[in-house]
Design an enzyme around this catalytic site. Structure first.
Site, PDB file in Angstrom:
ATOM      1  N   CYS A 130      75.817 -21.326  81.467  1.00 48.72           N
ATOM      2  CA  CYS A 130      76.806 -22.387  81.695  1.00 48.72           C
ATOM      3  C   CYS A 130      77.883 -22.006  82.706  1.00 48.72           C
ATOM      4  CB  CYS A 130      77.415 -22.823  80.373  1.00 48.72           C
ATOM      5  SG  CYS A 130      76.209 -23.701  79.356  1.00 48.72           S
ATOM      6  N   ASP A 140      82.833 -22.988  77.244  1.00 45.08           N
ATOM      7  CA  ASP A 140      81.996 -22.934  76.023  1.00 45.08           C
ATOM      8  C   ASP A 140      82.272 -21.772  75.060  1.00 45.08           C
ATOM      9  OD1 ASP A 140      80.977 -25.026  77.496  1.00 45.08           O
ATOM     10  OD2 ASP A 140      78.919 -24.314  77.544  1.00 45.08           O
ATOM     11  N   LYS A 174      80.563 -31.686  77.172  1.00 38.86           N
ATOM     12  CA  LYS A 174      79.495 -31.854  78.164  1.00 38.86           C
ATOM     13  C   LYS A 174      78.123 -31.731  77.497  1.00 38.86           C
ATOM     14  CE  LYS A 174      79.780 -26.944  79.508  1.00 38.86           C
ATOM     15  NZ  LYS A 174      78.429 -26.446  79.246  1.00 38.86           N
TER      16      LYS A 174
HETATM   17  N1  TIU Z   1      77.154 -22.279  77.245  1.00 33.29           N
HETATM   18  C1  TIU Z   1      75.964 -21.815  77.629  1.00 33.29           C
HETATM   19  O1  TIU Z   1      75.847 -20.894  78.415  1.00 33.29           O
HETATM   20  N2  TIU Z   1      74.850 -22.407  77.023  1.00 33.29           N
HETATM   21  C2  TIU Z   1      73.658 -21.745  76.816  1.00 33.29           C
HETATM   22  O2  TIU Z   1      72.694 -22.339  76.337  1.00 33.29           O
HETATM   23  N3  TIU Z   1      73.627 -20.431  77.136  1.00 33.29           N
HETATM   24  C3  TIU Z   1      72.576 -19.556  76.942  1.00 33.29           C
HETATM   25  O3  TIU Z   1      72.653 -18.420  77.410  1.00 33.29           O
HETATM   26  N4  TIU Z   1      71.512 -19.957  76.265  1.00 33.29           N
END
Ligand code: TIU
Length: 220
Positions: free
Chosen positions: A162, A27, A129
C-alpha cells in the site's frame, strides 16, 4: 528557491515547507499489526509491522507539534463487500470472514481500525480506501489540492504494497514524496530493503527516503 526545511535523504537532500506538506500514514490498522488480522490470514508474521508503531508515533507527535496536515488511511470494504472486486477476493479470500477482531478488512470492525497509539486526532483527515493505493476511489487528491500540498511524508504499512501503490501514484500526480525508512515496514526484511531501494534509485525515480531521526531533526 530552496524550501525552509532540508533533510538528509537518498538520493539527495529533500527540502519542504511545513505548510505545504502533509504527513500521510498508510494503513496502520490492527488488521496489519495485530494477531488474527488480515496480515496474518495472508500467512505473514506481523512482528515487523507492529514494531514500527513507536517510531510512527514519534513522527506523528513531531508533525502535530508543527501544525502539519495529517492524513491517516485505512484499507477496507463496505459491510456488503459491494466495493470488493471478485479479482481481489479470489486472492484474499479471508476478506469479510469473521476473525478474532471482527470481520477481516471490513469497515467499522475493531480489526479494521487504527492501532490505539496512532488514533487520529480531531481534525485529522481519515481516508477509507477499497484498494491498495490511497488515490483510487477516494478524495485524497482533491483534499491535497485544496490544502495546496506539494510534498508528502510517507509512513505506514506495508512498504511494498500500500505504501508503494500510493507513493508511486502520488509521484505521477506531481507530489514530492519522502518515505521514512524506519517509519514503514514490510512483513519481511527483503521486501523492505527492495521497496526502499526502488524509491530512491535512478536519481529518485519515485522520490526520496530518510530515517525518522533525520526527518524529525529537519522539522522547523
Ligand atoms: N496496507 C497494505 O499494504 N495492504 C496489504 O494487503 N499489504 C500486504 O502486504 N498484503
Amino acid at each position: 528557491m530552496m524550501r525552509t526545511c532540508v533533510v538528509k535523504a537518498k538520493p539527495f537532500a529533500f527540502d519542504y515547507d511545513v505548510q505545504k506538506t502533509a504527513l500521510l500514514i498508510i494503513d496502520m490498522q490492527r488488521d496489519f499489526c495485530e494477531h488474527g488480522g488480515f496480515g496474518e490470514t495472508l500467512g505473514n508474521d506481523i512482528s515487523l509491522t507492529k514494531a514500527i508503531i513507536p517510531t510512527v508515533q514519534s513522527i506523528l507527535v513531531a508533525c502535530r507539534a508543527k501544525g502539519m496536515t495529517i492524513i491517516h488511511t485505512r484499507e477496507g470494504h463496505q459491510h456488503d463487500l459491494s466495493d470488493l472486486p471478485p479479482a481481489k477476493l479470489r486472492r484474499s479470500p479471508a476478506i469479510g470472514t469473521l476473525g478474532p477482531m471482527g470481520r477481516i478488512l471490513v469497515r467499522g470492525e475493531y480489526g479494521h481500525d487504527f492501532v490505539y497509539e496512532l488514533s487520529p486526532n480531531k481534525g485529522e483527515y481519515v481516508i477509507d480506501k477499497p484498494g491498495k493505493g490511497a488515490f483510487y476511489k477516494t478524495r485524497l487528491d482533491a483534499y491535497l489540492k485544496r490544502k495546496k500540498i506539494e510534498s508528502l511524508i510517507v509512513c505506514g504499512v506495508t512498504t511494498h504494497v500500500c505504501v508503494h501503490s500510493t507513493l508511486r501514484e502520488a509521484n505521477d500526480r506531481g507530489y514530492e514524496c519522502l518515505m521514512i525508512e524506519d517509519g514503514t515496514a514490510a512483513f519481511d526484511a527483503l521486501d523492505q530493503e527492495a521497496a526502499i531501494r526502488m524509491i530512491h534509485q535512478q536519481g529518485g525515480i519515485f522520490g526520496w527516503t530518510t530515517t525518522a531521526k533525520s526527518f524529525i531533526k529537519s522539522l522547523k
